[in-house]
Design an enzyme around this catalytic site. Structure first.
Site, PDB file in Angstrom:
ATOM      1  N   LYS A 112       7.508   2.217   7.313  1.00 35.85           N
ATOM      2  CA  LYS A 112       7.418   0.817   7.747  1.00 35.85           C
ATOM      3  C   LYS A 112       8.788   0.165   7.906  1.00 35.85           C
ATOM      4  CE  LYS A 112       2.688   0.156   6.698  1.00 35.85           C
ATOM      5  NZ  LYS A 112       2.379   1.518   6.224  1.00 35.85           N
TER       6      LYS A 112
HETATM    7  C1  LIG Z   1       1.439   2.400   6.761  1.00 28.58           C
HETATM    8  C2  LIG Z   1       1.536   3.833   6.406  1.00 28.58           C
HETATM    9  C3  LIG Z   1       0.854   4.827   7.147  1.00 28.58           C
HETATM   10  C4  LIG Z   1      -0.095   4.500   8.276  1.00 28.58           C
HETATM   11  O1  LIG Z   1       0.543   4.049   9.451  1.00 28.58           O
HETATM   12  P1  LIG Z   1      -0.270   3.236  10.555  1.00 28.58           P
HETATM   13  O2  LIG Z   1       0.735   2.771  11.539  1.00 28.58           O
HETATM   14  O3  LIG Z   1      -0.918   2.092   9.817  1.00 28.58           O
HETATM   15  O4  LIG Z   1      -1.277   4.161  11.155  1.00 28.58           O
HETATM   16  C5  LIG Z   1       1.033   6.149   6.778  1.00 28.58           C
HETATM   17  N1  LIG Z   1       1.827   6.493   5.742  1.00 28.58           N
HETATM   18  C6  LIG Z   1       2.501   5.569   5.014  1.00 28.58           C
HETATM   19  C7  LIG Z   1       3.346   6.019   3.875  1.00 28.58           C
HETATM   20  C8  LIG Z   1       2.397   4.210   5.326  1.00 28.58           C
HETATM   21  O5  LIG Z   1       3.073   3.303   4.590  1.00 28.58           O
END
Ligand SMILES: *Cc1c(COP(=O)(O)O)cnc(C)c1O
Length: 495
Positions: A112
């Protein structure tokens, strides 16, 4: 002019990229999309000698045409020049007969960061005059800290994060509680994530509160449906392709596959956008955990959000509504906004919708979907570590298992996206690879690093030693009052 974006639910809406970033989502509840995406192209040949930031500038300039070149350059520099621990930003590592694209080298060690280091920088160029914004975020763990790191200390911006008191891991809680910065507010609530989320939504519609905080201050969110978070995620798809090409692992123009651990469908959708812009991709492998709403959709054409909620070892993917999937429905239906609107009405009224066979077939041309159980996740972490010495976090391991299923059908070169550092979910990782697991998280991290010789990232090691600056705990019903007491003109004078 430059009103390039529309809503997934109403193609009469026309809005600039800047306004789309400021607003987050459309007034009709739809998401902002760029029509006829495939008409925009990124010339791959021109990327070969560019570094990550230069590729980012090209991608952002293409999709955010109302930002000036200087604004984009400034945003990219501020977002990535000091915050990641590697100059590649998102390095590709070869493991066995697949490649791992590591997205966890940012300040909070989850993918993120890629979007949330950029969104605030873009937001800076969106705010007019001396207007101010307060970002409200409900988090189940990763998003809150990544948003705090992105927004802290930026002038005219503030950020308030709400997390469930007993609903995040010890490391995640400490990461948030030790955040410095003079425009950050963090509080636990005596409730769960859903209550935090529901109350944040209510605050956005609380007219009395909005009137009290005054015209100069607006509320906004750092939700993953914001195009300011989505578009920066295209960059690592291009960057990973260029890295493989330069290393000689693929030839220019060769197709690759990507496996993406998926929750809200933002990460994998960014890959599909990159494919529209010309990246040679055969398939995207969508991997879910036991919250397998998407796998059921791929098998039946029916999206049903009323399945039981499962708490899994990959908690950042414990999601029933993949919000960004609506954007895929928009493109795959031939940009038929009436059709998307009718599906979303069905979802609202009955908790499910069914797409046409034609639409489902079209989705399956680009995507394959599967899921992993918690047990399969543990086995994946263990077996890959045993065989190769590479240590995956549980989210990455969800992807690994589904990737192995798909590789039986297709031997195109494969890139597995790794979305978090194994140290961020150290307990699950330790249980998978050790017989004896110490009982506190700090000792667990130390044991992993001793035995695997993989260093603990500095910004995770520090959480045990930094002072706790935010230890408020409030009732869910007090959230609006909390925001009102914090959001004052004086709040912004500190910056
Ligand atoms: C948010 C997140 C995901 C999922 O990603 P999306 O864009 O919501 O599909 C996968 N792994 C981790 C560690 C995350 O923080």
């Amino acid at each position: 002019m430059n009103k390039n974006y529309t809503s997934t639910r109403d193609n009469q809406i026309q809005i600039s990229a800047k306004d789309a970033i400021r607003k987050g989502f459309a007034d009709d509840g739809g998401l902002f999309v760029y029509p006829e995406l495939a008409k925009l192209k990124i010339n791959l040949n021109e990327l070969k000698d560019l570094n990550y930031s230069q590729i980012a500038q090209k991608v952002l300039a293409t999709l955010l045409p109302d930002f000036t070149e200087a604004e984009i350059k400034n945003s990219v520099q501020n977002a990535y020049q000091n915050s990641f621990d590697t100059t590649n930003i998102t390095p590709v590592v070869n493991v066995d007969n697949f490649h791992v694209l590591e997205l966890f080298h940012g300040p909070t060690r989850a993918f993120k960061d890629v979007g949330l280091q950029m969104l605030p920088q873009l937001m800076k160029h969106v705010l007019k005059d001396d207007n101010k914004v307060m970002i409200l975020t409900a988090t189940s763990g990763d998003t809150g800290k990544a948003a705090l790191e992105g927004f802290k200390n930026l002038p005219n911006m503030g950020i308030t994060v709400f997390y469930p008191h007993n609903g995040v891991s010890e490391v995640q809680k400490l990461q948030m509680q030790t955040t410095n910065g003079n425009n950050t507010e963090i509080t636990a609530i005596e409730g769960n994530f859903d209550q935090a989320q529901t109350n944040v939504k209510k605050i956005f519609n609380n007219q009395t509160l909005l009137a009290n905080i005054g015209k100069k201050i607006s509320l906004s969110s750092a939700n993953s449906i914001n195009i300011g978070r989505l578009i920066p995620q295209l960059v690592y798809y291009f960057s990973s392709y260029v890295q493989l090409w330069k290393k000689g692992d693929i030839k220019f123009g060769d197709k690759v596959n990507f496996t993406v651990p998926t929750g809200n469908f933002g990460d994998v959708l960014a890959g599909y956008y990159a494919k529209q812009l010309g990246l040679p991709v055969n398939k995207f492998v969508v991997a879910s955990n036991e919250n397998n709403v998407l796998t059921k959709f791929f098998n039946s054409g029916i999206y049903n959000r009323n399945l039981p909620f499962m708490q899994t070892v990959a908690p950042s993917m414990d999601i029933q509504i993949s919000s960004n999937f609506e954007r895929l429905l928009y493109y795959k239906s031939g940009e038929d906004t009436d059709y998307v609107q009718s599906l979303m009405n069905d979802l609202e009224t009955s908790g499910q919708y069914q797409v046409s066979d034609e639409l489902l077939d079209s989705i399956k041309q680009d995507f394959y979907c599967g899921f992993s159980t918690d047990q399969e996740v543990r086995e994946a972490i263990q077996s890959v570590y045993q065989k190769t010495g590479y240590l995956m976090d549980p989210h990455t391991a969800v992807g690994y298992k589904v990737m192995r299923d798909y590789q039986k059908l297709d031997d195109t070169p494969m890139v597995l996206l790794s979305t978090a550092s194994p140290y961020k979910f150290a307990n699950v990782v330790a249980e998978a690879i050790f017989d004896d697991v110490p009982d506190n998280s700090q000792q667990i991290m130390d044991k992993i690093s001793r035995e695997t010789e993989i260093p603990i990232p500095e910004n995770l090691k520090n959480v045990w030693h930094l002072p706790v600056l935010h230890d408020d705990v409030i009732q869910p019903g007090q959230m609006a009052k909390y925001v009102e007491s914090k959001v004052t003109e004086e709040f912004y004078d500190k910056n």
